[in-house]
Every structure is written in structure tokens, then in C-alpha cells.
Design a protein around this motif. Structure first.
Motif, short mmCIF file in Angstrom:
data_model
loop_
_atom_site.label_atom_id
_atom_site.label_comp_id
_atom_site.label_asym_id
_atom_site.label_seq_id
_atom_site.Cartn_x
_atom_site.Cartn_y
_atom_site.Cartn_z
N ARG A 11 0.81 -1.51 0.32
CA ARG A 11 -0.27 0.05 -0.30
C ARG A 11 0.79 0.96 0.04
NH1 ARG A 11 -2.24 -3.71 4.01
NH2 ARG A 11 -3.46 -4.50 3.27
N THR A 12 0.46 2.55 -0.51
CA THR A 12 0.56 3.77 -0.34
C THR A 12 0.16 4.73 0.18
OG1 THR A 12 0.45 3.68 -2.40
CG2 THR A 12 2.25 3.22 -2.60
N ILE A 13 0.47 5.11 1.21
CA ILE A 13 -0.38 6.61 1.70
C ILE A 13 0.43 8.03 1.34
CG2 ILE A 13 -1.18 7.45 3.86
CD1 ILE A 13 -1.82 4.87 5.21
N ARG A 14 -0.87 8.39 0.75
CA ARG A 14 -0.42 9.80 1.15
C ARG A 14 -1.68 10.69 1.08
NH1 ARG A 14 -2.10 12.89 -4.85
NH2 ARG A 14 -0.45 14.62 -4.45
N ILE A 15 -0.93 12.20 1.22
CA ILE A 15 -1.59 13.05 2.40
C ILE A 15 -0.93 13.98 2.08
CG2 ILE A 15 -1.64 13.67 5.22
CD1 ILE A 15 -0.24 11.03 5.70
N TYR A 16 -2.37 14.85 1.41
CA TYR A 16 -1.61 16.53 1.05
C TYR A 16 -3.55 17.15 1.47
CZ TYR A 16 -4.99 14.36 -2.47
OH TYR A 16 -5.92 14.13 -2.79
N PRO A 17 -3.68 18.21 1.11
CA PRO A 17 -2.32 19.59 1.93
C PRO A 17 -1.51 19.41 2.83
CG PRO A 17 -3.57 20.71 2.03
CD PRO A 17 -4.90 19.14 1.88
N ASN A 18 -0.09 19.59 2.51
CA ASN A 18 0.41 19.78 3.99
C ASN A 18 1.66 20.82 3.48
OD1 ASN A 18 1.91 19.46 5.88
ND2 ASN A 18 3.40 17.74 5.33
N PRO A 19 1.55 21.98 4.33
CA PRO A 19 1.07 22.01 5.83
C PRO A 19 -1.32 22.63 4.95
CG PRO A 19 1.63 23.91 5.23
CD PRO A 19 2.23 23.00 4.37
N THR A 20 -1.39 22.16 5.79
CA THR A 20 -3.20 22.54 5.80
C THR A 20 -3.41 23.71 7.13
OG1 THR A 20 -5.65 21.13 5.66
CG2 THR A 20 -4.37 20.54 7.04
N SER A 21 -5.01 24.35 6.19
CA SER A 21 -5.70 25.17 6.79
C SER A 21 -6.99 24.27 7.56
CB SER A 21 -5.97 26.44 5.97
OG SER A 21 -6.49 25.79 5.14
N GLY A 22 -7.49 22.76 7.67
CA GLY A 22 -8.07 22.86 7.98
C GLY A 22 -8.14 21.31 7.41
N ARG A 23 -9.23 20.61 5.87
CA ARG A 23 -9.36 19.64 5.13
C ARG A 23 -7.59 19.14 4.95
NH1 ARG A 23 -14.34 18.16 6.06
NH2 ARG A 23 -15.57 20.19 5.42
N LEU A 24 -7.47 17.43 5.35
CA LEU A 24 -6.47 16.54 4.75
C LEU A 24 -7.39 15.42 4.82
CD1 LEU A 24 -3.58 16.22 5.71
CD2 LEU A 24 -3.85 15.21 7.86
N LYS A 25 -6.35 15.67 2.92
CA LYS A 25 -6.79 14.29 2.52
C LYS A 25 -6.25 13.43 2.68
CE LYS A 25 -9.21 17.71 -0.93
NZ LYS A 25 -8.96 18.20 -0.44
N ILE A 26 -6.22 11.60 2.70
CA ILE A 26 -5.17 10.77 2.58
C ILE A 26 -5.76 10.00 2.11
CG2 ILE A 26 -4.98 8.93 4.55
CD1 ILE A 26 -5.80 10.48 7.07
N GLU A 27 -4.78 9.33 0.74
CA GLU A 27 -5.89 8.71 -0.24
C GLU A 27 -4.40 6.58 -0.02
OE1 GLU A 27 -4.52 9.95 -3.97
OE2 GLU A 27 -5.63 11.92 -3.69
N ILE A 28 -5.28 6.44 0.06
CA ILE A 28 -4.53 4.32 0.39
C ILE A 28 -4.01 4.09 -0.62
CG2 ILE A 28 -4.99 3.10 1.56
CD1 ILE A 28 -6.42 4.60 3.67
N GLY A 29 -2.86 3.91 -1.12
CA GLY A 29 -3.30 3.28 -2.62
C GLY A 29 -3.23 1.52 -1.75
N GLY A 30 -3.39 0.64 -2.66
CA GLY A 30 -3.93 -0.34 -2.59
C GLY A 30 -5.19 -1.60 -1.80
#
Length: 82
Positions: A11-30
Motif C-alpha cells: 500500500r501507499t499512503i499520500r497525505i495532502y495538502p501539507n501544511p493544511t488550513s483545515g481539510r486533510l486528504k488521505i489516499e491509500i493506494g492498494g
């Protein structure tokens, strides 16, 4: 856009935007629908400020109520039934 990405087993984990002002998106590949992934966010004092059971390969977390600072994302994978 700045982001953090890591490879964990298949699996891959992608976290963005970094830094964030409120909403954090987390994508889990695989990610598989039979996976059980729990996501927790902690502040630098070790206090848990958010937790969720990820039910898909894409999760959005609203941390706008938290003060500016550094946070730690902990992910825990439960073994899928065979």
C-alpha cells in the motif's frame, strides 16, 4: 501542492495538502474493501485529536478546529479474514 507519501507493504499512503488550513486528504493506494484501516491523529503532546475507520481508499479529515502545529498520523491495519 506539498504532500507526504510513503510505501507500506503493498500500500501507499499520500497525505495532502501539507501544511493544511483545515481539510486533510488521505489516499491509500492498494486499499481493498476487505481491509480494516484505522487512522488516528495525535498532537505533539500525544493527545488523540481525531480517529476514523477508513472505509475506502480516499478519506478526508477536517482538523480546522485544531490549533496550528505539528500532528502525527497513525495508521493501523487489522488483518483481513482469509
Amino acid at each position: 501542492m506539498e504532500h507526504y507519501s510513503d510505501i507500506l507493504s503493498e500500500r501507499t499512503i499520500r497525505i495532502y495538502p501539507n501544511p493544511t488550513s483545515g481539510r486533510l486528504k488521505i489516499e491509500i493506494g492498494g486499499y481493498d474493501n476487505s481491509d480494516q484501516c484505522f487512522l488516528c491523529i495525535f498532537n505533539v503532546s500525544g493527545q488523540q485529536v481525531f480517529s476514523i475507520h477508513a472505509t475506502s481508499s480516499w478519506t478526508e479529515v477536517d482538523i480546522s478546529s485544531q490549533p496550528n502545529g505539528i500532528y502525527i498520523l497513525h495508521h493501523c491495519w487489522a488483518l483481513s479474514p482469509s
